[in-house]
Motif scaffolding. Structure first.
Motif, mmCIF file in Angstrom:
data_model
loop_
_atom_site.group_PDB
_atom_site.id
_atom_site.type_symbol
_atom_site.label_atom_id
_atom_site.label_comp_id
_atom_site.label_asym_id
_atom_site.label_seq_id
_atom_site.Cartn_x
_atom_site.Cartn_y
_atom_site.Cartn_z
ATOM 1 N N ARG A 166 0.816 -1.227 0.000
ATOM 2 C CA ARG A 166 0.000 0.000 0.000
ATOM 3 C C ARG A 166 0.847 1.274 0.000
ATOM 4 N N LYS A 167 2.177 1.087 0.058
ATOM 5 C CA LYS A 167 3.100 2.223 0.151
ATOM 6 C C LYS A 167 2.759 3.120 1.354
ATOM 7 N N ASP A 168 2.468 2.465 2.461
ATOM 8 C CA ASP A 168 2.072 3.133 3.703
ATOM 9 C C ASP A 168 3.289 3.232 4.624
ATOM 10 N N GLU B 268 13.346 0.810 10.162
ATOM 11 C CA GLU B 268 12.740 1.972 10.812
ATOM 12 C C GLU B 268 13.422 3.267 10.370
ATOM 13 N N THR B 269 14.738 3.251 10.289
ATOM 14 C CA THR B 269 15.481 4.434 9.852
ATOM 15 C C THR B 269 15.080 4.834 8.437
ATOM 16 N N GLN B 270 14.982 3.855 7.555
ATOM 17 C CA GLN B 270 14.559 4.141 6.180
ATOM 18 C C GLN B 270 13.154 4.725 6.170
ATOM 19 N N ALA B 271 12.258 4.147 6.940
ATOM 20 C CA ALA B 271 10.877 4.616 6.968
ATOM 21 C C ALA B 271 10.798 6.037 7.512
ATOM 22 N N VAL C 13 11.737 6.603 2.892
ATOM 23 C CA VAL C 13 12.327 5.825 1.805
ATOM 24 C C VAL C 13 11.747 4.411 1.802
ATOM 25 N N LEU C 14 11.121 4.043 0.690
ATOM 26 C CA LEU C 14 10.612 2.681 0.552
ATOM 27 C C LEU C 14 11.538 1.821 -0.311
ATOM 28 N N ASP C 15 12.375 2.453 -1.120
ATOM 29 C CA ASP C 15 13.309 1.693 -1.962
ATOM 30 C C ASP C 15 14.227 0.849 -1.085
ATOM 31 N N GLY C 16 14.303 -0.415 -1.379
ATOM 32 C CA GLY C 16 15.138 -1.329 -0.614
ATOM 33 C C GLY C 16 14.438 -1.922 0.596
ATOM 34 N N SER C 17 13.256 -1.408 0.921
ATOM 35 C CA SER C 17 12.535 -1.920 2.091
ATOM 36 C C SER C 17 12.098 -3.364 1.901
ATOM 37 N N GLN C 18 11.796 -3.749 0.663
ATOM 38 C CA GLN C 18 11.379 -5.126 0.400
ATOM 39 C C GLN C 18 12.473 -6.103 0.810
ATOM 40 N N VAL C 19 13.715 -5.728 0.546
ATOM 41 C CA VAL C 19 14.849 -6.584 0.903
ATOM 42 C C VAL C 19 14.959 -6.714 2.420
ATOM 43 N N LEU C 20 14.797 -5.600 3.117
ATOM 44 C CA LEU C 20 14.882 -5.635 4.580
ATOM 45 C C LEU C 20 13.721 -6.421 5.189
#
Length: 123
Positions: A49-51, A82-85, A89-96
């Motif tokens: 949902r890109k939330d 959490e830091t990315q969020a 930043v959502l890029d790379g979040s799927q990997v994490l």
């Protein structure tokens, strides 16, 4: 417990907080594993949902809960997410999120393979 397992799960803080009560520790670990499954679903949903707000809340909660039970790799990975969020930043979040799933699975395997008493004796 092998070195790799020790890095994944360190029960020293939980054992101290629970005053060595193995029944209490066992129940905390069972509840932790159940909650982690729910938070992993929330993380995946938040990405779909890109939330960013939901991603941030779930990552923050996973970080704290994991630190409390000694799941150090889960806590560290959730902290990175959490830091990315926080930066939006959502890029790379799927990997994490995928890595978090793997780390939770490692913790689950350790807990299911050994008794609390064995884990505590192993240090």
């Amino acid at each position: 417990m092998p070195d790799s397992a020790r890095k994944v799960l360190d029960l020293s803080y939980l054992a101290s907080a629970a005053d060595g009560d193995t029944d209490f520790i066992r129940s905390i670990l069972a509840e932790y594993l159940q909650e982690m499954g729910s938070y992993l679903v929330q993380l995946k949903d938040s990405l779909e949902r890109k939330d960013v707000a939901l991603l941030l809340r779930a990552a923050h909660t996973m970080k704290g809960a994991s630190a409390n039970v000694g799941a150090t790799r889960v806590s560290d990975t959730a902290s990175h997410l959490e830091t990315q969020a926080r930066r939006g930043v959502l890029d790379g979040s799927q990997v994490l999120v995928a890595l978090l799933g793997q780390e939770v699975a490692r913790v689950r395997a350790i807990i299911e393979r050994q008794t609390v008493e064995e884990l505590l004796r192993a240090g």
